[in-house]
Design a protein around this motif. Structure first.
Motif, short mmCIF file in Angstrom:
data_model
loop_
_atom_site.label_atom_id
_atom_site.label_comp_id
_atom_site.label_asym_id
_atom_site.label_seq_id
_atom_site.Cartn_x
_atom_site.Cartn_y
_atom_site.Cartn_z
N ARG A 285 15.03 -9.82 10.18
CA ARG A 285 13.86 -9.05 9.70
C ARG A 285 14.65 -8.29 8.56
O ARG A 285 15.04 -7.08 9.03
N GLU A 287 13.86 -4.45 5.83
CA GLU A 287 12.96 -3.40 5.90
C GLU A 287 13.42 -2.31 4.63
O GLU A 287 14.29 -2.59 3.94
N ASP A 332 -3.54 -12.17 2.62
CA ASP A 332 -3.76 -12.01 4.00
C ASP A 332 -4.62 -10.84 3.94
O ASP A 332 -3.41 -9.66 3.84
N ARG A 333 -5.37 -10.92 4.38
CA ARG A 333 -6.21 -9.15 4.70
C ARG A 333 -7.05 -9.24 5.56
O ARG A 333 -8.35 -9.80 4.94
N ARG A 337 -8.14 -15.42 3.93
CA ARG A 337 -6.99 -15.17 2.98
C ARG A 337 -7.64 -15.71 2.13
O ARG A 337 -7.90 -17.39 1.74
N ARG A 363 1.11 -10.30 3.72
CA ARG A 363 -0.13 -9.83 4.33
C ARG A 363 -0.29 -8.00 4.12
O ARG A 363 0.63 -7.78 4.42
N ASP A 364 -1.42 -8.11 3.62
CA ASP A 364 -1.53 -6.91 3.03
C ASP A 364 -2.28 -5.73 4.47
O ASP A 364 -3.55 -5.65 4.72
N LEU A 365 -1.65 -4.66 4.32
CA LEU A 365 -2.34 -4.14 6.00
C LEU A 365 -2.27 -2.68 5.14
O LEU A 365 -1.83 -1.42 6.01
N VAL A 373 6.08 -3.04 11.11
CA VAL A 373 5.54 -4.56 12.21
C VAL A 373 7.53 -5.24 13.11
O VAL A 373 8.01 -4.48 11.84
N VAL A 382 7.09 -13.90 5.97
CA VAL A 382 6.01 -13.59 5.94
C VAL A 382 6.31 -12.14 5.85
O VAL A 382 7.79 -11.10 5.99
N THR A 384 5.11 -8.63 4.70
CA THR A 384 4.17 -7.38 5.03
C THR A 384 4.11 -6.20 4.32
O THR A 384 4.99 -5.82 3.99
N MET A 386 2.71 -2.52 3.59
CA MET A 386 1.34 -1.02 4.45
C MET A 386 2.39 0.33 3.48
O MET A 386 2.37 0.32 2.79
#
Length: 427
Positions: A285, A287, A332-333, A337, A363-365, A373, A382, A384, A386
């Protein structure tokens, strides 16, 4: 080693392309990714990039020439003088073939050199329509069905299921009239047997008839750090809990295809720990913060100045560029997808939508109130995205089975830089 430059197939129904102009002159030094020439089809005009570094030599086609797909038109050599001979086009499979329209192995990706025939969908001698599916072909990125492209009868098939066929080589012939004696051959039948082939020993098989790994030669590895495998094998391995890294550890050469499934099952039987368990224990993970979001302004400029009005395709292109080669990226939103094929290089206009399984999920947040996340490793890496004030917050989660830590760091760092200043992607 010299690298032949061939006319790419930019569309499934494309037979030829017109050279608009050469952007490099004979003798010029080129670097992999440099734009070599512009090609025009009935659908679009696109720039074609160099697939190797060296010097452009032995140019055999001029601006304005119509060139059949797969024909060699130049060479990238180790010296500016080149080899002194012309690049060779794919050799004809057999002089006694029926007269008709030749069907060649298509180029489904800019970096694709060959494709494996998965199976024929039409029997030799059968009548076909232009839109009828003729055969399935598998590359390291996708498995696709290839249409006939013309009306007639399948008079000849020149490769069998499981054979790896170079791009541009004739694999079938379609005739206007029904053939009296349809031809069904393999590539071995069409090519003269070499002395090496005549004395080559038969490969050893296991009791189940599967191929055994040959550790005598080091296995080719991916420069990107990813395991190279066909999407179909990735999907099946994921469903069965099989670890593709076991093939790498056994010294089996990449890329891997469905024909390697039995060997993979045998290797994973010897090591019963599942890929999903390893992924959960070793998930990565990372960031990153992007102080300013430059994507919105870039997308507006790309739409106005370049006609690239699909923001999802642009986003996929910026993310896929950090994968170290051609990649398939899903955006992905809100549960919707879309999947895009991203070629190697920096040509965002060549990013196209596809049905192939993705190598990376974006993943578009940004439109949600979420600011962080922690989900853990999934079936694929993945990334992400934000919103964070005027900037962005980025999180990459993956398993070492899918991506090395070094590649993960590079991917996230490069994507953060491109979202901050997307124009750097084009430089």
């Amino acid at each position: 080693m010299p690298h032949d430059v061939t006319m790419p197939q930019l569309g499934m129904a494309q037979d030829a392309g017109k050279i608009v102009s050469w952007l490099k002159a004979p003798g010029d030094k080129v670097v992999k990714g440099d734009t070599l020439f512009e090609v025009e089809t009935d659908k679009a005009t696109m720039e074609v990039e160099a697939q190797a570094s060296g010097y452009l030599t032995d140019v055999t086609a001029d601006a304005g020439d119509d060139v059949p797909v797969g024909r060699a038109i130049a060479r990238i050599s180790e010296t500016a003088e080149g080899a002194g001979d012309s690049p060779k086009a794919p050799a004809p499979t057999n002089d006694a073939l029926p007269e008709g329209k030749p069907i060649t192995m298509p180029q489904l990706g800019m970096a694709q050199d060959s494709g494996v025939i998965v199976g024929w969908l039409v029997e030799p001698g059968s009548e076909v329509g232009a839109d009828d599916l003729l055969f399935e072909v598998e590359t390291d990125k996708a498995t696709m069905e290839v249409p006939a492209g013309t009306n007639g009868f399948l008079a000849a098939t020149l490769a069998q299921a499981g054979e790896d066929v170079p791009v541009g080589q004739v694999v079938a012939v379609i005739t206007a009239g029904k053939p009296e004696r349809p031809v069904a051959r393999s590539m071995v039948d069409a090519a003269p047997a070499s002395a090496d082939a005549a004395v080559a020993p038969k490969s050893e098989t296991s009791p189940k008839g599967t191929r055994e790994p040959k550790p005598a030669k080091p296995a080719p590895t991916s420069k990107s750090g990813r395991v190279l495998a066909s999407p179909k094998l990735r999907r099946v391995a994921r469903e069965k809990g099989l670890d593709l890294a076991r093939l790498v550890q056994a010294g089996h050469p990449q890329p891997y295809h469905m024909r390697d499934l039995d060997l993979l099952e045998n290797l994973c039987t010897d090591a019963p720990a599942t890929a999903s368990g390893a992924a959960a224990a070793q998930s990565l993970r990372l960031e990153a913060d992007c102080p300013q979001d430059g994507f919105g302004a870039f997308a507006a400029w790309a739409a106005d100045a370049q006609g690239l009005d699909d923001a999802d395709a642009l986003l996929a292109g910026l993310a896929g560029a950090g994968m170290g080669g051609a990649a398939t990226v899903a955006v992905d939103r809100f549960g919707t997808r879309r999947v895009f094929a991203v070629p190697e290089g920096r040509n965002l206009s060549a990013v196209v939508e596809t049905d192939a399984p993705p190598d990376l999920l974006l993943r578009d947040l940004r439109a949600t109130p979420l600011r962080t996340v922690t989900i853990g490793a999934e079936d694929l890496p993945v990334l992400t995205l934000m919103q964070q004030g005027a900037g962005l917050s980025l999180v990459l989660e993956c398993s070492p089975v899918h991506m090395t830590p070094e590649r993960a760091i590079t991917l996230l760092s490069e994507f953060a830089g491109r979202m901050h200043d997307p124009l750097r992607h084009l430089l």
